[in-house]
Structure formats: structure tokens, C-alpha cells
Design a protein around this motif. Sequence first.
Motif, short mmCIF file in Angstrom:
data_model
loop_
_atom_site.label_atom_id
_atom_site.label_comp_id
_atom_site.label_asym_id
_atom_site.label_seq_id
_atom_site.Cartn_x
_atom_site.Cartn_y
_atom_site.Cartn_z
N CYS A 130 0.89 -1.39 -0.06
CA CYS A 130 -0.52 -0.19 -0.11
C CYS A 130 1.13 1.44 0.49
O CYS A 130 0.51 2.39 -0.57
N PHE A 177 -6.76 -1.82 3.01
CA PHE A 177 -6.35 -0.68 2.43
C PHE A 177 -6.77 -0.09 0.73
O PHE A 177 -6.09 0.71 0.41
N SER A 178 -6.79 -0.84 -0.04
CA SER A 178 -6.58 -0.72 -1.26
C SER A 178 -7.88 0.68 -1.48
O SER A 178 -7.88 2.05 -2.00
N LEU A 220 -6.05 3.70 -0.66
CA LEU A 220 -5.06 3.43 -0.93
C LEU A 220 -5.86 4.99 -2.34
O LEU A 220 -5.25 5.99 -2.66
N THR A 272 -3.62 3.69 8.69
CA THR A 272 -3.01 2.44 8.89
C THR A 272 -3.07 2.07 9.56
O THR A 272 -3.69 0.75 10.46
#
Length: 331
Positions: free
Chosen positions: A163, A205-206, A209, A233
Motif C-alpha cells: 500500500c 487498504f485499497s 489507497l 493504517t
Amino acid sequence: MICLGIEGTAHSIGAGIVKFDNNKCKVFSNLIKIYRPKQGGIHPREAANHHTIYIADLIKDSVKKADIDFSVIDLIAFSKGPGLGPCLRTAATAARALSLTIKIPIIGVNHCVAHLEIGRGTIEKCEDPVLLYTSGANTQVIAFAEGRYRVFGETLDIGIGNCLDKFGRTINLDFPCGPKIEELALKGKKYLELPYSIKGMDIAFSGLLTAAEQYNKNGEDLEDICYSIQETTFAALTEVTERAMAHTEKDQVLLGGGVAANKRLREMVKIMAEERDAEFFVPDKELCIDNGAMIAWLGILMYKSGIRMKVENSFIDQRFRTDMVDVTWRD
Ligand code: AMP
Ligand code: MG
């Protein structure tokens, strides 16, 4: 017992030599070469080609650095998985060649379990920790329960390191981007709202991101974005780790993986541990990142517990999960 371990799951190829010494791990040598793509992410075949170039010299140099002779090595261990197929095959091929040449046993080990065992093996009093394993590809919260290392929480999409690296790439940082993002984050002042996605005990996490990339396109301050990425995060990782500690009633926490070099992540997990009256441990940096010594150490533990592997069965397994390992060396 002395073991030479070969690590080659992804961008790093390493050879390390360790000795079983009074129930603890004594590291004699631990050499690593890291493949850094000129642009983009890791190309598995190119990373494997890189490993092929360096592995023979790494093995020879690790023996020299350990100040031993090949004849005193009792065992060869290699990273069986999880990882990138071509990279794993390169490391395993080197291990097989060595095993056959110097006529000593071979053993394939789980890379994620090795990250945990090297903490227990090298840190005084680190006995039964919950491991927060944060690396490029992997992000898992692991703890021992009923004969296995169980995954209590993990990423549902990309690893935390990945990430950071992906965001870093969009702002033209060199790989690996984590250290540079950490530097930028130190100067951030304003917290920008980012998706905080914990699903059960797992993390994604995407979405974060994409949102961070959007902030960048909209001209938000880069230092503020990096600061916000880290805060969000790392808070999610710390939360899942704390919940695993509460659930398993363990009072030790260990960090592992390349992202464990990050001071803010260390600080957050340390504060959480202190608030729970728990102990906080981080291995030396060269044992935190992917390395041959941790592979060698787990090889010794497995071998001493009676596990044997024939060269003809020394397969790799790209999807070798942490909880597939029957933990015969502890109770
Ligand atoms: P590994 O896959 O365990 O070898 O770890 C590599 C990952 O660690 C890469 O994604 C790096 O960007 C990341 N990393 C290394 N140092 C730091 C740091 N100081 N802060 C955050 N991430 C880092
Ligand atoms: Mg790793």
C-alpha cells in the motif's frame, strides 16, 4: 546444530547461518541482496533472475562471514512459501544443490512462521507473542493456539508495505517507498479523513489507497497525506493486534516484516502494549526484514522436533499459509 538458511520469497535473496545454542538462536551470519526494480512493482521473473545471479556468492560469503567450514553445517533450510513462484524456485534449487553436494538434510519452512520464531529465538523473554507481521506482500496478526500458528486477522487485499509502495510510486518515490513516506509523514500537520476499513478482524487498504491518490490529485499537501496514511493504517493494524491479544489472553506483542522499521508503527503498538501491561518486542532490523537467518532458525526447530524432508519432496508452495504448519516444536 548449525543450519544454513536460504530466503527467497520476493524481492530479497538471503543466506544466513545460525546455531542452536542453549535453546536460543545465535546468528553467525545473515547476508541479503535486494532486487530493486527500475520502475513499477516487482516482476517475479526479473526478481528470480536477480536471485540467480547472487545466490552462489551469498552462500559462500555467509560461510566465510560465519568463520566456519561447509563441513560443520548440519542442515539446509529454505523458504518453501508463501511467495512468488520463480523466486521461491530459485532459492529452493540452490538449497537442493547444496544439500546434495555437501550431503546434509534439507528442510522447507514457512516464511511467516519464521518471522515469529526468530523473535522468540533471539529476544530474551519473548516467549509467546502475538506477532504483527507487516511486510510488502503480507500483513497478518499471528499467534499460537492449539498446536498451530493461527491467523487472527489479515489484509483482505494488499499488504501494508505494498500500500505504501503503491502510493509512493504515484508520487514518484523510489522503491521501497515506506522509509520516504515515513520522513514526509513526520512533517505532516493536518489529518485528512481516510477510509478505515476493518471487517471483523481483517483489514483492507485499497480503498484508502484510492482516497489518498485522490487527495494528491486534488493538490492536498503531500506531507499531510503521508501523515494521514500512516495514522490510519497503523491505527487499524494496532487495533486488530490488540483485539487478538485480548482474545488469546497473551501479554506479549512482537513486530516483524519490513514495515516494522517504521518508528510511528512501533510507537503506536508500544503504547497499546503498555496500556495493557503487555511486553513489546522488535527483533534487530536485519532479522525483521526477509532474511536467511530466520529461515535457518525455523529449520533447526523443525528438524530437532523430528520433521524430515527428502530432496525429491522439497517442493515450494506459493500459497503456503501460516496455519497449514503443524507446529511440532512447541506446546
Ligand atoms: P519486506 O517485504 O518484509 O521485506 O518489507 C518491505 C516493505 O517494507 C516495503 O514495502 C517497504 O516500503 C517497507 N518499509 C521499509 N522500511 C519502512 C519504513 N521505515 N516505514 C514503512 N515501511 C517501510
Ligand atoms: Mg517477510
